[in-house]
Each structure stands twice: as C-alpha cells, then as structure tokens.
Design an enzyme around this catalytic site. Structure first.
Site, PDB file in Angstrom:
ATOM      1  N   GLU A 176       5.375 -18.823  31.435  1.00 13.44           N
ATOM      2  CA  GLU A 176       4.863 -18.342  32.593  1.00 13.44           C
ATOM      3  C   GLU A 176       4.687 -16.715  32.488  1.00 13.44           C
ATOM      4  O   GLU A 176       3.891 -16.306  33.557  1.00 13.44           O
ATOM      5  CB  GLU A 176       5.763 -18.553  33.695  1.00 13.44           C
ATOM      6  CG  GLU A 176       6.951 -17.895  34.074  1.00 13.44           C
ATOM      7  CD  GLU A 176       8.158 -18.425  33.037  1.00 13.44           C
ATOM      8  OE1 GLU A 176       7.658 -19.351  31.948  1.00 13.44           O
ATOM      9  OE2 GLU A 176       9.444 -18.296  33.350  1.00 13.44           O
ATOM     10  N   CYS A 281      11.551 -14.514  16.747  1.00  9.99           N
ATOM     11  CA  CYS A 281      12.791 -15.012  16.108  1.00  9.99           C
ATOM     12  C   CYS A 281      13.113 -14.793  15.026  1.00  9.99           C
ATOM     13  O   CYS A 281      14.052 -15.083  14.516  1.00  9.99           O
ATOM     14  CB  CYS A 281      12.327 -16.623  16.681  1.00  9.99           C
ATOM     15  SG  CYS A 281      11.162 -17.301  15.479  1.00  9.99           S
ATOM     16  N   GLU A 382      21.704 -12.134  20.845  1.00 11.15           N
ATOM     17  CA  GLU A 382      20.590 -11.647  20.533  1.00 11.15           C
ATOM     18  C   GLU A 382      19.922 -10.823  21.389  1.00 11.15           C
ATOM     19  O   GLU A 382      20.212 -11.200  22.742  1.00 11.15           O
ATOM     20  CB  GLU A 382      19.716 -13.266  20.464  1.00 11.15           C
ATOM     21  CG  GLU A 382      18.094 -13.117  20.177  1.00 11.15           C
ATOM     22  CD  GLU A 382      17.255 -14.181  20.394  1.00 11.15           C
ATOM     23  OE1 GLU A 382      17.535 -14.779  21.358  1.00 11.15           O
ATOM     24  OE2 GLU A 382      16.479 -14.309  19.484  1.00 11.15           O
TER      25      GLU A 382
END
Ligand code: NAD
Length: 497
Positions: A176, A281, A382
């Site tokens: 989104e 990633c 992360e």
C-alpha cells in the site's frame, strides 16, 4: 491528486472504496495521492473474475500463452523509464537503481517466454506390455501474490510471469506504500493481449491479505515481506489448505578474510550496504572483518562513503535516495540511538545530512558502526536502512559460527583470494544464497531465489524451476490402448509384465 485503485476484469475498478490511505513522495514527504483499500468484497470480486478467466487461459495453447509473454516483454522494455519514474516517485529509489529493478524483473519475463520448454513432461513407452506412462504439469487455477514496498515492480515480476505462463490466473496484492507500479504492469499486460481476469490487482493492507488467505477460490499464495508477516501468511494460508511460499526478512553478512582484495571489498560493501538506501532483502547489514581486516578496510569504506551522492531519486548523478516512509526513517534513527547506547562506535552518522529544499523528505545518510557485538539490537534486528555494522572476528571459524548462529539466512558473501577457503565456506555456511567476491548474490531468473531459516517459510523458492513447480501440479498418466490379448478381469494389484 492521483487516485490509485484496483484492477479487476481487465480494467481499473470503478467502485467506491470504503477506506483510502495516502501515498507520499519520499523525497519531499508530500502526499501525492490516495490508494483505495480492498475489503473482502473487493477480493471476492477479483477472485470471481480470475476464476472465470482461469479455465480458458489454462486451456490456451502454449503458443498463445508464450506469445502474450513475448508481447509483454517488449512493452515492459519500451516502458522501462516510465516504470522507473513511478518507482522513484513512490518508493524513492534513484533512477539508475529503479531502471535496474525493472531490468531484473524483465529477466523473469524472458524466462517465462520459454515456459513451453519447462512444461515439457516425460514419456516412457512400454512400461508394461502395451502400456505407456507420461507426466504432465498443469496450472492450479487462481493464485495470489502479496508483495513488499522495497521492489514494487521486480518482486511481483518474480511471481506473475511464471504463474500466468503456467496457465493460472494471478491476483496481486502490492504494498500500500507504493501501489502505482502494479497498475502500470496491469495495463501493459492488457496491451500485450492477456485476456481480462487473468491478472488482477487488489490494493490494500492486512484486511485484503486476510481476505486473500481465507478465500476458498485461491489455490496458492506467494508472499514476500517481513518475517512476522511471512509466518502469519504461511500459517494461515496452509491451515486454509493453500500452497504457500512466504519469503521473510534478512540480516546478511559479508565476511572479509585477511587475504581479500580490499579495494574490491570496500567497493562491494558500500554498494551492498547503501544501494537502494539499504532497503533490499539482499543488502549487506553486517561486515565481519576477520583478523586485522577492519583497520585496513574501514578507511577505504569511509573514503567511499564521503563521495556518495545522496539526493532525490530523479536528480542526475544521485546514488542514494530517501527511505520510503517516515516510519522507516524513525526506525533507523531509533536504531542509531540504541547502537550508541549499547556501546557500538558510530563512526559515520547519516543524521547530519541536510538536503536543501527537501527538509521534510525521508533522508538519512550512510551510517557505519564499528565494534558491534552479537548481543546488540543493531546486530540482531533487521534495520532495513543504510546502516552497516562491523563485527570484528579473530578467525574464519569465528566468522562462520556467527553467520550460522543468525536467525535469518537469506544471503551471505565471502571476500577472499583463497579458492579453498571460499569453497569450504560455500559448503559450511547455512544460508540460501551465497556470494563469493559477489556482495549481492541474487540468482538469475533461471535459478531460484530464497533463503533458509526465518527468511523463508515453505519448501519452494521463487522463480526458476522451483517457481514452475510452485505454480503447477504434476500428474502421471498410465495408458493402455485396447488390445485383445489383455481382455479378462484381474483383481490383483497392477504389476509390470
Ligand atoms: P511487510 O511484511 O510489512 O509487508 C509485506 C506485505 O504484507 C505488504 O503487501 C503489506 O501490505 C502486507 N502486510 C503488512 N502487514 C501485514 C499484516 N499484519 N498482516 C497481513 N499482511 C500484512 O514488509 P515490507 O515492510 O513491505 O517490506 C520489507 C520487508 O520485506 C523486509 O523485512 C525485507 O527483508 C523483506 N523482503 C524480503 C525479501 C525476500 O526475498 N526474502 C524480498 C524483499 C523484501
């Protein structure tokens, strides 16, 4: 101001959404549009349209299906700059990086153009007297993909070209935060001649995802995003009887041995840590400096950081753009504070960066921590921003143990001039994608992409041969054509003769 909406039945959805979210330009912080949020009814409309199209598309000849892929490939190539600009305007990445994203996505379309070759089955003549056996792979029907904000074009392109070429109808639920690329891709697929309903887009957030996971008309779900959501999608989707592959987060290490070419290693570390503002990633988040490497390598890295051009993505020469959201910026700043409080040395502090005219943009410069230890939150979590942590290790064994103890296992790299050491590392490291003197070892389209441990829930990686397996089901046919000598009832278990 733009309104981004769903794509159902081969065209933009014309209904009234119950809920909208703002879309921002990360370089200025300004609201540039709104995106419609799908509820269960919108997801159901997309599934109905997809189910209506899936049967005929699954029966369309391989020639017809691959011809659509070739046409789409050509259109994406011709619209690369348009797509790249859409990516920059909502995701924030710089133009060169955005163009690179589109071209890496295009590689999967190339691969999907050759699907007829990959869908070939096997045939064995005369497995028993007058009996032949052969295998075929068939599409599943309606499948869905749920994708993250960091690659709004490439990650969907890891999925839908293969799913569609395999004869499925595909429903995309993009992030989104940067929803527009999905609609450009939908438009290009329609222009390529893809029948209405074979590709749909439902915009939205958790509500849409949960409706996808619950819908009985969807056979399989591919997910890419953070680990907690990947786990939720995997557990909920499989409990509902779906086939699920869910790729999660990462904390990728780059091990540098004392014999490495340090100029090469410094270039690689800076590119892999700060490219795409660290929002990859496969970004390098931890540099494991073995032996005396840190003191020799860090000056080289800092010198390169000093030369990086951080600027709005469309500015000529820009190398690093803003983060995508205000929340991502706040998260990075909070980890910088935590790292300092935990005793790591912040030797490059990106918070000092100022870009005139872009004070409200989500910018932070490259950040570098030295003397990071495994117990620290900046090591464990992360961060997903331009923050590189340097951990000093005494030996190769210590470096390997560190990598293998990590909860994530997406990518890893080793830098060395010793072939034997590299070969040993590739055998011993417990990570899904390994680079040897290559910092971001993203496999080509004809190999499969995916990590181990908390970086992947499910058994099958994306794209390449595993992607074809994920979007198809195998069937084996054993056939005998009537022959008078086989007449007669036999209640025994079939045996080969
Ligand atoms: P995210 O998990 O927040 O969102 C991913 C998708 O899930 C989006 O479409 C989002 O709308 C939806 N979503 C978010 N929260 C949800 C919830 N509670 N329930 C159901 N659906 C939800 O991830 P992100 O922030 O968009 O992307 C960044 C993350 O993705 C990072 O962790 C990064 O490592 C990971 N990532 C992994 C890979 C990989 O190949 N392993 C590739 C790209 C990104």
């Amino acid at each position: 101001m733009k309104l981004v909406t769903h794509w159902i039945g081969g065209k933009a959805w014309e209904g009234q959404a119950g809920r909208h979210l703002d879309v921002h330009d990360p370089a200025t912080g300004e609201v540039t549009g709104r995106v419609a949020m799908a509820d269960a009814a919108v997801v159901d409309a997309a599934v109905s349209s997809a189910a209506g199209a899936a049967g005929a598309w699954g029966r369309a000849s391989l020639a017809v299906r691959s011809r659509v892929m070739f046409a789409f490939r050509d259109l994406v190539e011709r619209h690369t700059r348009e797509l790249a600009d859409v990516l920059t305007s909502e995701q924030g990445k710089v133009t060169t990086d955005a163009m690179g994203e589109v071209s890496r996505g295009l590689e999967i379309v190339d691969f999907a153009c050759g699907l007829p070759q990959l869908l070939k089955g096997e045939f064995s003549e005369n497995v028993s007297a007058d009996v032949d056996s052969y295998s075929i792979r068939q599409g599943l029907g309606v499948v869905a993909g749920i994708t993250p904000f960091n690659f709004p074009a490439m990650v969907p392109m890891w999925m839908f070209p293969i799913a569609i070429a395999c004869g499925n109808a595909f429903i995309l639920k993009p992030s989104e935060k940067d929803p527009s690329a999905s609609i450009v891709l939908a438009r290009l697929l329609a222009e390529a001649g893809l029948p209405a309903g074979v590709f749909s887009v439902v915009q939205g957030d958790r509500e849409a995802v949960d409706a996808v996971l619950a819908h009985r008309g969807i056979q399989a779900v591919s997910f890419v995003g953070s680990t907690p959501v990947a786990r939720h999608v995997y557990e909920t989707g499989t409990a509902a009887g779906k086939r699920v592959q869910a790729l999660g987060g990462a904390k990728n290490h780059m091990v540098v041995l004392p014999d490495a070419d340090l100029e090469l290693a410094a270039d690689a570390a800076v590119g892999a840590a700060y490219g795409s503002t660290g929002q990859r990633c496969m970004a390098i988040a931890v540099l494991v400096a073995v032996g005396d490497v840190a003191d020799r390598l860090l000056p080289r890295i800092r010198e390169r950081i000093g030369r990086l051009k951080v600027a709005p993505g469309l500015e000529p020469g820009a190398e690093m753009g803003p983060l995508t959201t205000r929340e991502a910026l706040a998260r990075v700043v909070s980890y910088l504070e935590q790292g300092q409080a935990e005793g790591a040395a912040l030797i490059e502090d990106g918070r000092t960066l100022r870009i005139a005219g872009h004070e409200n943009g989500y910018f932070v410069g490259p950040c570098l921590f030295d003397h990071v230890r495994p117990g620290m939150s900046i090591y464990r979590d992360e961060i997903f921003g331009p923050v590189l942590s340097v951990v000093r290790a005494g030996t190769y064994e210590e470096a390997l143990a560190l990598v293998n103890a990590n909860a994530y296992a997406n990518g890893v790299a080793i830098f060395t001039n010793d072939g034997g050491a590299a070969r040993r590392f590739q055998a011993e490291v417990q990570v899904g994608m390994v680079g040897i003197n290559v910092p971001i070892p993203v496999p080509m389209a004809y190999y499969s992409f995916g990590g181990w441990k908390q970086s992947l829930f499910g058994d099958v990686h994306v794209h390449g041969r595993e992607g074809v397996f994920f979007y198809t089901r195998g069937k084996v046919v054993t056939a005998r054509w009537p022959d008078p000598k086989h007449r007669g009832v036999n209640l025994g278990f079939p045996q080969m003769k």
